[in-house]
Scaffold this active site. Structure first.
Site, PDB file in Angstrom:
ATOM      1  N   ASN B  10     102.247 -25.759  16.432  1.00 52.68           N
ATOM      2  CA  ASN B  10     103.167 -24.619  16.546  1.00 52.68           C
ATOM      3  C   ASN B  10     103.019 -23.658  15.357  1.00 52.68           C
ATOM      4  O   ASN B  10     103.997 -23.334  14.671  1.00 52.68           O
ATOM      5  CB  ASN B  10     104.621 -25.092  16.681  1.00 52.68           C
ATOM      6  CG  ASN B  10     105.556 -23.942  17.065  1.00 52.68           C
ATOM      7  OD1 ASN B  10     105.125 -22.939  17.635  1.00 52.68           O
ATOM      8  ND2 ASN B  10     106.830 -24.067  16.726  1.00 52.68           N
ATOM      9  N   TYR B 108      94.988 -26.832  25.395  1.00 55.95           N
ATOM     10  CA  TYR B 108      96.360 -26.329  25.350  1.00 55.95           C
ATOM     11  C   TYR B 108      96.666 -25.627  26.667  1.00 55.95           C
ATOM     12  O   TYR B 108      96.249 -24.479  26.885  1.00 55.95           O
ATOM     13  CB  TYR B 108      96.538 -25.370  24.165  1.00 55.95           C
ATOM     14  CG  TYR B 108      97.906 -24.731  24.095  1.00 55.95           C
ATOM     15  CD1 TYR B 108      99.064 -25.474  24.303  1.00 55.95           C
ATOM     16  CD2 TYR B 108      98.040 -23.371  23.824  1.00 55.95           C
ATOM     17  CE1 TYR B 108     100.313 -24.881  24.252  1.00 55.95           C
ATOM     18  CE2 TYR B 108      99.283 -22.770  23.761  1.00 55.95           C
ATOM     19  CZ  TYR B 108     100.413 -23.522  23.977  1.00 55.95           C
ATOM     20  OH  TYR B 108     101.652 -22.937  23.937  1.00 55.95           O
ATOM     21  N   ASP B 148      97.955 -30.660  24.609  1.00 58.85           N
ATOM     22  CA  ASP B 148      99.301 -30.357  25.093  1.00 58.85           C
ATOM     23  C   ASP B 148      99.159 -29.814  26.505  1.00 58.85           C
ATOM     24  O   ASP B 148      98.703 -28.689  26.687  1.00 58.85           O
ATOM     25  CB  ASP B 148      99.946 -29.326  24.167  1.00 58.85           C
ATOM     26  CG  ASP B 148     101.305 -28.857  24.669  1.00 58.85           C
ATOM     27  OD1 ASP B 148     101.787 -29.372  25.687  1.00 58.85           O
ATOM     28  OD2 ASP B 148     101.877 -27.962  24.013  1.00 58.85           O
ATOM     29  N   HIS B 246     106.265 -30.526  17.922  1.00 64.21           N
ATOM     30  CA  HIS B 246     105.525 -31.669  18.466  1.00 64.21           C
ATOM     31  C   HIS B 246     105.256 -32.685  17.349  1.00 64.21           C
ATOM     32  O   HIS B 246     105.327 -32.343  16.166  1.00 64.21           O
ATOM     33  CB  HIS B 246     104.168 -31.225  19.021  1.00 64.21           C
ATOM     34  CG  HIS B 246     104.249 -30.296  20.187  1.00 64.21           C
ATOM     35  ND1 HIS B 246     103.848 -30.637  21.453  1.00 64.21           N
ATOM     36  CD2 HIS B 246     104.676 -29.010  20.276  1.00 64.21           C
ATOM     37  CE1 HIS B 246     104.025 -29.607  22.274  1.00 64.21           C
ATOM     38  NE2 HIS B 246     104.532 -28.603  21.580  1.00 64.21           N
TER      39      HIS B 246
END
Lengths: 255, 255
Positions: B10, B108, B148, B246
């Site tokens: 992030n 991602y 992710d 996360h």
DNA sequence: CATAGGATG
DNA sequence: CATCATATG
């Protein structure tokens, strides 16, 4: 004695996080002229709104931009917003509160630092503003125009003056404007109480640790009619608070 | 033993401020699959770039958005970016590093939480991605797709599952997609090492103190071909670090 | 709730 | 260097 503080808060919400309420409680001004609110009225933190002051706001159309206010312990008899010039009044730069014995204005002049377009608007603002000032200059009721004019008047109002003659905020035509505003009938109250005294500033760039080195500018003024200025007793720039890139300019008037 | 960590940071710059380097030094993965870099290569903090890893990036066109990377102690034999679909590859969502004995991907997947438009793109991404996965499913060289996926597979992968069936990330068609990806020939390595174990999540909303209450989602996976999955020995979600919303999902492979 | 970039100062 | 708005998650 009436203590009036002029303070560009650079965002009332940011100033609140840094202790604006502590400053109000300790400094205890009767009237606070705020500039650069950068918030709508309903975005002002609750703890500030709960202070024992009457609040009057003039905000910009654009969110998070500009905005002035006057907080006063006493309720004003009358409040007026703007100067009657549309583009200026949509930027939230002028508010007036009238009391029994005097008028107070909170003024936020445009900055010209971002380029020619804004510099030209600043000069236009100043031209209109001088005519606005003329309306009150010879009035029986004393007036004081508190605020951030984004101009240093003389060489002792800026650090390193010799290198700033091409910097917006210290241009010859801007300095001349201050002289003209004084000629209309206003006095620079803080300077009259501290004549010739150096290193007195009200704004410091956030860059290069300017404040700890006191490399600042004096751009926040109380510009008062003679009947107001003659009542001024004591003037202070409250440097010890770190609430903004400006410091409050507080003057006590015997009224 | 090769330790591979999958970590949505992030914003690598924000994670750096919170101690990313400390995590790398203590956890000491051989390979780090990073997602949501949110920085250009030259914006990655120097202390991170000075770590003893080979770095390979795939960033988005849009500044501050998305972006994946693979950091590896060993230099990859080959690196590939994207999946050959233009709009996907301009979002910086897939990078592959090939080593002598295996391949690693950092993935991602788009989030669909901001509305129908992005949800539709997420489903399109997933459709293209499953075809991309097919290319490697039956290859002799083991592969692991770390990343992710913004999807919880089963009810034990999400807190409060009964209330989430209409939430992007736990929609029936998204959960079905994970099932299909496994049918193509991949295994959910973390879950196989922790079968049936509850309350194991890899993401927690920043709101409502979700992490301290462990109200999370498991949306970060190692999806591996059988030849890769059979080498997995130990899997951990490194919850003790607060570097991101996360947590790193770290698995050691006997390779 | 948090990270970014961008406008403004 | 800092504040705020907006996009994105």
């Amino acid at each position: 004695m009436i203590k009036i503080s002029s303070f560009n808060v650079n965002g009332i919400r940011a100033a609140h996080r840094k202790g604006f309420v502590d400053w109000v409680e300790e400094s205890d001004p009767d009237i606070i002229c705020i500039q650069e609110l950068r918030a709508l009225e309903n975005q002002v933190p609750k703890q500030i709104r709960e202070l024992d002051y009457h609040e009057n706001y003039h905000v910009a159309d654009k969110k998070g931009y500009s905005g002035v206010a006057i907080y006063s312990k006493e309720e004003p008899l009358k409040v007026e917003h703007g100067i009657g010039v549309d583009w200026i009044d949509r930027e939230g730069r002028i508010i007036m509160a009238e009391f029994e014995k005097f008028r107070v204005f909170s003024i936020y002049a445009p900055s010209g630092t971002t380029g020619d377009v804004r510099q030209d608007m600043k000069m236009k603002f100043l031209a209109d503003f001088i005519r606005f000032g003329e309306r009150y200059a010879n009035d029986d009721k004393p007036s004081v125009f508190c605020g951030d004019y984004n101009i240093c008047h003389t060489e002792i109002d800026i650090h390193n003056p010799s290198k700033q003659h091409k910097t917006s905020g210290f241009l010859p035509e801007e300095r001349q404007w201050v002289t003209e505003f004084l000629e209309v009938g206003y006095q620079d109250v803080f300077r009259e109480l501290h004549p010739g005294e150096e290193d007195l500033y009200s704004w410091w760039s956030y860059r290069a640790a300017s404040k700890e080195r006191n490399k600042g500018w004096r751009i926040d003024y109380h510009l008062a009619t003679p009947k107001m200025a003659e009542k001024a007793e004591e003037a202070e720039i409250e440097m010890k608070w770190d609430l903004s890139d400006h410091a409050p300019v507080s003057i006590s008037y015997k009224l």
